[in-house]
Design a protein around this motif. Structure first.
Motif, short mmCIF file in Angstrom:
data_model
loop_
_atom_site.label_atom_id
_atom_site.label_comp_id
_atom_site.label_asym_id
_atom_site.label_seq_id
_atom_site.Cartn_x
_atom_site.Cartn_y
_atom_site.Cartn_z
N ASN A 107 0.85 -1.10 -0.03
CA ASN A 107 0.15 0.00 -0.08
C ASN A 107 0.93 1.35 0.05
N PHE A 108 0.32 2.43 -0.41
CA PHE A 108 0.95 3.55 -0.29
C PHE A 108 -0.07 4.77 -0.16
N GLU A 109 0.51 5.83 0.38
CA GLU A 109 0.07 7.17 0.51
C GLU A 109 0.64 8.10 -0.36
N PRO A 110 0.10 9.14 -0.68
CA PRO A 110 0.48 10.36 -1.52
C PRO A 110 2.07 10.56 -0.75
N GLY A 111 2.98 10.84 -1.81
CA GLY A 111 4.35 11.08 -1.14
C GLY A 111 5.27 10.01 -0.55
N ASN A 112 4.61 9.08 -0.35
CA ASN A 112 5.43 7.78 0.03
C ASN A 112 6.49 7.27 -0.78
N GLU A 113 7.55 6.73 -0.26
CA GLU A 113 8.58 6.15 -0.95
C GLU A 113 8.55 4.81 -1.07
N ALA B 196 5.88 2.96 -13.40
CA ALA B 196 4.89 2.77 -12.48
C ALA B 196 3.62 3.13 -13.16
N ARG B 197 2.33 2.33 -13.44
CA ARG B 197 1.06 2.65 -14.24
C ARG B 197 -0.11 2.29 -13.37
N GLU B 198 -1.07 2.97 -13.36
CA GLU B 198 -2.50 2.70 -12.85
C GLU B 198 -2.89 1.58 -13.50
N ILE B 199 -3.40 0.73 -12.96
CA ILE B 199 -4.13 -0.70 -13.38
C ILE B 199 -4.85 -0.15 -14.75
N ASP B 200 -4.76 -1.03 -15.69
CA ASP B 200 -5.27 -0.85 -17.17
C ASP B 200 -4.75 0.67 -17.64
N GLY C 238 3.81 8.92 -10.82
CA GLY C 238 4.85 9.18 -9.95
C GLY C 238 5.94 9.33 -10.53
N THR C 239 6.84 9.51 -9.46
CA THR C 239 8.41 10.01 -9.91
C THR C 239 9.47 8.98 -9.38
N PHE C 240 10.58 8.81 -9.95
CA PHE C 240 11.59 7.86 -9.25
C PHE C 240 12.81 8.91 -8.79
N LYS C 241 13.18 8.24 -7.58
CA LYS C 241 14.46 9.02 -7.08
C LYS C 241 15.49 7.84 -7.47
N ILE C 242 16.67 8.41 -8.13
CA ILE C 242 17.77 7.49 -8.44
C ILE C 242 18.56 7.29 -7.61
N THR C 243 18.64 5.90 -6.95
CA THR C 243 19.56 5.54 -5.94
C THR C 243 20.41 4.71 -6.31
N ASP C 244 20.50 4.11 -7.61
CA ASP C 244 21.26 2.94 -7.95
C ASP C 244 22.15 3.36 -8.99
N THR D 210 13.79 4.00 -6.05
CA THR D 210 12.82 4.52 -5.27
C THR D 210 11.69 5.06 -5.95
N TRP D 211 10.30 4.86 -5.69
CA TRP D 211 9.23 5.53 -6.56
C TRP D 211 8.60 6.39 -5.52
N ILE D 212 8.29 7.53 -5.73
CA ILE D 212 7.68 8.43 -5.03
C ILE D 212 6.06 8.54 -5.60
N ALA D 213 5.24 8.20 -4.80
CA ALA D 213 3.87 8.10 -4.95
C ALA D 213 3.17 9.52 -5.20
N PRO D 214 2.39 9.47 -6.31
CA PRO D 214 1.69 10.94 -6.54
C PRO D 214 0.78 10.94 -5.85
N HIS D 215 0.06 12.26 -5.98
CA HIS D 215 -1.15 12.65 -4.93
C HIS D 215 -2.55 12.04 -5.45
N ASP D 216 -2.62 11.50 -6.59
CA ASP D 216 -3.87 11.46 -7.18
C ASP D 216 -3.86 9.91 -7.88
N ALA D 217 -3.13 8.82 -7.45
CA ALA D 217 -2.69 7.69 -8.04
C ALA D 217 -4.03 6.66 -7.43
#
Length: 182
Positions: free
Chosen positions: A57-63, A83-87, A93-99, A129-136
């Motif tokens: 699960n995730f909340e908006p802004g979660n990593e 990351a894509r919404e189902i269908d 969202g956006t990714f934070k590059i860590t590797d 690391t993926w950062i969840a958007p506010h409206d996904a």
């Protein structure tokens, strides 16, 4: 004579692959179709790769930590992870590059909306690391993985992640479904 040998070596290394029609090693993968930019067909067998995520699960802004990993000794040289919404067919969202083996991509005018390889070295695993958007809504991570120019898999999917503001999930991230025992 030594100078001429260097010139011949340099000429062959730069121009001969293009003249003979060898495929380029700088492979890019289309943001929408997730297909590589060369004329080969994707594999239809089960992919020797998995996408693992750190949370269900995730909340908006979660990593959320996302790992693309080879099973066994499969290894891979290239990939595109989104990351894509189902269908859905647009990254969310956006990714934070860590590797150091990864780099962010811009898809649909969104910086770091996808992740790709930073080099063509063979990799067993990459983590980002993926950062969840506010409206996904519910999302899945989806990837194309390129083992080599002849072998690649399109549409590899992670498990589904649910936003905690969904009606079926409460604030603790636990499902509200009742379990009945007889």
């Amino acid at each position: 004579m030594r100078r001429r040998s260097c010139f011949v070596f340099l000429f062959c290394g730069i121009f001969l692959p293009g003249i003979l029609g060898f495929p380029q090693t700088n492979t890019s993968i289309d943001c929408d179709s997730l297909l590589p930019n060369y004329e080969a067909e994707p594999q239809t067998s089960a992919p020797p790769y998995i996408i693992a995520v750190s949370f269900d699960n995730f909340e908006p802004g979660n990593e959320v930590q996302v790992t693309l990993e080879a099973l066994g000794d499969a290894g891979f040289k290239g990939f595109n992870l989104q990351a894509r919404e189902i269908d859905g067919d647009v990254p969310v969202g956006t990714f934070k590059i860590t590797d150091p083996n990864t780099k962010g991509l811009e898809c649909h005018n969104m910086t770091n909306s996808a992740v790709s390889q930073a080099n063509s070295d063979v990799k067993q695993k990459v983590t980002t690391t993926w950062i969840a958007p506010h409206d996904a809504r519910e999302i899945q991570f989806i990837a194309t993985v390129v083992q080599n120019l002849d072998n690649f898999w399109v549409g590899i999917q992670s498990k589904t992640l649910t936003p905690t503001h969904s009606a079926s999930v409460n604030a603790t991230g636990k499902s509200k479904r009742k379990v009945c025992f007889e």
